[in-house]
Each structure stands twice: as structure tokens, then as C-alpha cells.
Design an enzyme around this catalytic site. Structure first.
Site, PDB file in Angstrom:
ATOM      1  N   GLY A  35      -3.159 -22.193  -7.082  1.00  0.00           N
ATOM      2  CA  GLY A  35      -2.119 -23.182  -6.799  1.00  0.00           C
ATOM      3  C   GLY A  35      -1.498 -23.746  -8.059  1.00  0.00           C
ATOM      4  O   GLY A  35      -0.267 -23.812  -8.194  1.00  0.00           O
TER       5      GLY A  35
ATOM      6  N   HIS B  31     -16.957 -23.558 -17.977  1.00  0.00           N
ATOM      7  CA  HIS B  31     -15.850 -24.468 -17.662  1.00  0.00           C
ATOM      8  C   HIS B  31     -15.880 -25.700 -18.562  1.00  0.00           C
ATOM      9  O   HIS B  31     -14.831 -26.238 -18.912  1.00  0.00           O
ATOM     10  CB  HIS B  31     -15.921 -24.881 -16.192  1.00  0.00           C
ATOM     11  CG  HIS B  31     -14.771 -25.727 -15.750  1.00  0.00           C
ATOM     12  ND1 HIS B  31     -13.488 -25.226 -15.658  1.00  0.00           N
ATOM     13  CD2 HIS B  31     -14.703 -27.035 -15.387  1.00  0.00           C
ATOM     14  CE1 HIS B  31     -12.672 -26.204 -15.245  1.00  0.00           C
ATOM     15  NE2 HIS B  31     -13.393 -27.294 -15.078  1.00  0.00           N
TER      16      HIS B  31
ATOM     17  N   LYS C 180      -0.274 -32.463 -14.523  1.00  0.00           N
ATOM     18  CA  LYS C 180      -0.326 -32.361 -13.059  1.00  0.00           C
ATOM     19  C   LYS C 180      -1.124 -33.519 -12.465  1.00  0.00           C
ATOM     20  O   LYS C 180      -1.988 -34.110 -13.118  1.00  0.00           O
ATOM     21  CB  LYS C 180      -0.948 -31.032 -12.634  1.00  0.00           C
ATOM     22  CG  LYS C 180      -2.453 -30.928 -12.904  1.00  0.00           C
ATOM     23  CD  LYS C 180      -3.031 -29.616 -12.405  1.00  0.00           C
ATOM     24  CE  LYS C 180      -4.538 -29.556 -12.698  1.00  0.00           C
ATOM     25  NZ  LYS C 180      -5.145 -28.280 -12.300  1.00  0.00           N
TER      26      LYS C 180
ATOM     27  N   GLN D 203     -18.866 -28.527 -11.540  1.00  0.00           N
ATOM     28  CA  GLN D 203     -19.624 -29.734 -11.185  1.00  0.00           C
ATOM     29  C   GLN D 203     -20.494 -30.132 -12.376  1.00  0.00           C
ATOM     30  O   GLN D 203     -21.710 -30.036 -12.350  1.00  0.00           O
ATOM     31  CB  GLN D 203     -20.486 -29.467  -9.949  1.00  0.00           C
ATOM     32  CG  GLN D 203     -19.687 -29.089  -8.710  1.00  0.00           C
ATOM     33  CD  GLN D 203     -20.582 -28.804  -7.518  1.00  0.00           C
ATOM     34  OE1 GLN D 203     -21.595 -29.490  -7.298  1.00  0.00           O
ATOM     35  NE2 GLN D 203     -20.231 -27.796  -6.746  1.00  0.00           N
TER      36      GLN D 203
ATOM     37  N   ASP E  37     -33.255 -11.439   8.948  1.00  0.00           N
ATOM     38  CA  ASP E  37     -32.994 -12.878   9.034  1.00  0.00           C
ATOM     39  C   ASP E  37     -32.155 -13.393   7.871  1.00  0.00           C
ATOM     40  O   ASP E  37     -31.882 -14.592   7.772  1.00  0.00           O
ATOM     41  CB  ASP E  37     -34.312 -13.657   9.110  1.00  0.00           C
ATOM     42  CG  ASP E  37     -35.165 -13.504   7.855  1.00  0.00           C
ATOM     43  OD1 ASP E  37     -34.807 -12.666   6.988  1.00  0.00           O
ATOM     44  OD2 ASP E  37     -36.188 -14.209   7.741  1.00  0.00           O
TER      45      ASP E  37
ATOM     46  N   ARG F 129      -3.226 -34.293  -8.706  1.00  0.00           N
ATOM     47  CA  ARG F 129      -3.729 -33.621  -7.507  1.00  0.00           C
ATOM     48  C   ARG F 129      -3.704 -34.564  -6.309  1.00  0.00           C
ATOM     49  O   ARG F 129      -4.054 -35.744  -6.419  1.00  0.00           O
ATOM     50  CB  ARG F 129      -5.168 -33.137  -7.718  1.00  0.00           C
ATOM     51  CG  ARG F 129      -5.286 -31.926  -8.626  1.00  0.00           C
ATOM     52  CD  ARG F 129      -6.692 -31.342  -8.519  1.00  0.00           C
ATOM     53  NE  ARG F 129      -6.904 -30.208  -9.405  1.00  0.00           N
ATOM     54  CZ  ARG F 129      -6.572 -28.958  -9.134  1.00  0.00           C
ATOM     55  NH1 ARG F 129      -5.977 -28.686  -7.979  1.00  0.00           N
ATOM     56  NH2 ARG F 129      -6.807 -27.990  -9.986  1.00  0.00           N
TER      57      ARG F 129
END
Length: 311
Positions: A226, A131, A193, A98, A39, A195
Site C-alpha cells: 500500500g 526491521h 505518511k 513488533q 493433527d 496511517r
């Protein structure tokens, strides 16, 4: 360091790195069995006594979330089997992007992961290139935060590039790039940059001179590639002699490998915090096994780890 006082175990996805860490430490990898059911659930079992031992559980929490769940079950099993200390060794800490509420009604995934690890019962976290540095404050246990620059900077020095320039692919990475530029005693350029949406770059401008320079773009991770490939192409158009990229974490999801292969990048260098199985001739990985092994050795011997840091 008494080899009988500690044990190293690994989850499924990071076994390749745990084996190299154990080779550096001169100890065997502990016997852990993960049983998977039809499962999709799975169970963790330590197949040797861990009572009263210092445990180091090696597992990066990159997708899928099974890797995080494996680690949580390993921690829980270790706690219930009376391990003396439980040290989570997470070369790549997932969900780290996050780290704050950047718009209304969103989760802070990094804090949730930290809470789950703490609730499961870790006594220490050993990780690399978070990060966002403030994620260390999400934990109420010691956090040893290592840097991939320990293996990346010697590699860059050995290239002996004549007109070296360090570049940051965005303003957020300027601090990291600046420390590289200071160590290598070379100029710094930035990319600005905007986005269109997540993982999609709308436009980018270069701040600084790259004409006839050997540019090295520095980042903490590359996901869809990217940003970094667009930066490389723009720098090449602006007259750069060569463009390389270095990053700690090889996320490389979706079209990343194709983008790197077709871009102006000469090569892109990562650590092996995340395994990379796709074929891309421009991707090179440097091992951080010795760095993590040395950190584990110093933790066991109650020694300072700060002397490991290059920058």
C-alpha cells in the site's frame, strides 16, 4: 575450510535458498526429515550423524508460524544429538516489526522470538536486514547482521539511470535511503505518511523534487504494498520520469501483487530471502545465496565478515 567440519540443513520453506547456498559452498545439503501428522503436528529428525559438527540451519520465519516451529525443533534436535555449535541462518526474521511497545498492553514479538531461539539452544544468528537494528540486542549470542544492499546496489548501478533520485517511503526508512543515496552519489527525497490503521495509509506528501527524475524507492520489506505503490503513484503525478522500488524482503501478502501490477512502478526488486510464487511481471528477485555462503565460510574460518558490507 574442512567440509567435514560443518553441515548445512534446511527447513521446508527455505530449501530453495539452502540448496543454492550449498552449491556456492560446494557441499551437499544435509539429510533432514520432517514428518507431518494428521493433527497438524510435525517431528524433525536428522538422518545422519551430527555429533561434534558445526551446524548451519537455514530457515526464514515468515508466516505461517510453522516455519518458526520447524526451526525451533531443528535446533532442539541438533542440541540433543550433540552438535558442536548450532548456527541459525534466518534470511528473513519474522515478527521483527513488533520490536517495542507502541501502545499499552501489547506484546514485543521480536523479543519473544529471540528468547525462544536462545532457549532452544542457538550459538549464533546469521540474518539479514532486520526491521530494527536494535533487535540484535535481544540476543546474548553473536549476531551477524547482513544487508541486502550487497546485491541490490550493484543492480542499481548497472541500470545507469541518468537522473537518479533515492526516495524513502516514510521517515522511519530515511537512514537506509540516505546510505543508498550517499553510495550512489545522488539526491534524497522523503515521503511523509500518516496511517489510518495498520496496513492502511491515510495520506502522503513528498518532501523534495522528483520532476524529470528516475526515482528508486528504498525499503526493507514490502507487505501489502500500500505505501510503496501510493508513493510511486504520487511521484509519477509529481512529474517523475520513472519510478522503481527495491526492498530486501518480499513479504507481498494479500493484494500486494495486484497493487504493484496496477501501480506506476516500472519494477520492484527484492532478494530471495522469502520465496515469491505469485505472478507479477514487475517483480524481480536477486539471490543472496552467495552472500550467505561467504558469511558461513568466514564464520567457519574465524574470519571477519565486515568486508562484505558495501554500506
Amino acid at each position: 575450510m574442512e567440509k567435514d567440519s560443518f553441515l548445512v540443513f534446511s527447513g521446508t520453506a527455505t530449501r530453495y535458498l539452502a540448496e543454492k547456498i550449498c552449491a556456492s559452498l560446494g557441499c551437499p545439503l544435509g539429510n533432514l526429515v520432517i514428518t507431518r501428522f494428521s493433527d497438524g503436528e510435525f517431528a524433525v529428525s536428522f538422518e545422519e550423524s551430527i555429533r561434534g559438527r558445526d551446524l548451519f540451519l537455514v530457515q526464514s520465519t515468515f508466516p505461517s508460524s510453522d516455519n518458526l516451529m520447524e526451526l525451533l525443533l531443528m535446533i532442539d534436535a541438533a542440541k540433543r544429538a550433540s552438535a558442536r555449535t548450532i548456527n541459525a541462518v534466518i534470511p528473513y526474521f519474522g515478527w521483527a516489526r513488533q520490536d517495542r511497545k507502541d501502545k499499552p498492553r501489547v506484546s514485543i514479538g521480536a523479543k519473544l522470538v529471540a528468547d525462544m531461539l536462545s532457549a532452544a539452544g542457538i550459538d549464533r544468528l546469521i540474518t539479514m536486514d532486520l526491521h530494527a537494528d536494535q533487535i540484535q540486542g535481544f540476543f546474548d549470542v553473536p549476531v551477524d547482521h547482513l544487508y541486502g544492499s550487497g546485491v541490490i546496489l550493484p543492480y542499481l548501478k548497472n541500470l545507469k539511470l541518468e537522473n537518479l533520485v533515492i526516495a524513502s517511503p516514510d521517515v522511519g526508512g530515511a537512514k537506509r535511503a540516505k546510505s543508498f543515496a550517499k553510495y550512489l552519489d545522488c539526491p534524497l527525497v522523503l515521503c511523509n505518511k500518516t496511517r489510518a490503521r495498520a496496513n492502511v495509509v491515510a495520506e502522503m506528501q513528498i518532501i523534495g523534487d522528483v520532476k524529470d527524475k528516475d526515482v528508486v524507492i528504498v525499503d526493507d520489506m514490502v507487505d501489502t504494498a500500500g505505501t510503496i505503490t501510493k508513493a510511486a503513484d504520487i511521484m509519477k503525478e509529481a512529474g517523475a520520469r520513472s519510478v522503481r522500488a527495491v526492498a530486501s524482503h518480499c513479504v507481498m501478502s494479500g493484494p500486494a501483487s495486484e497493487r504493484v501490477q496496477e501501480s506506476a512502478l516500472e519494477e520492484i526488486v527484492f532478494t530471495d530471502s522469502i520465496p515469491y510464487s505469485q505472478r507479477c511481471a514487475k517483480v524481480k528477485q536477486l539471490s543472496v545465496a552467495d552472500m550467505f555462503a561467504e558469511t558461513i565460510r568466514r564464520v567457519i574460518n574465524n574470519e571477519s565478515i565486515s568486508s562484505q558490507y558495501i554500506i
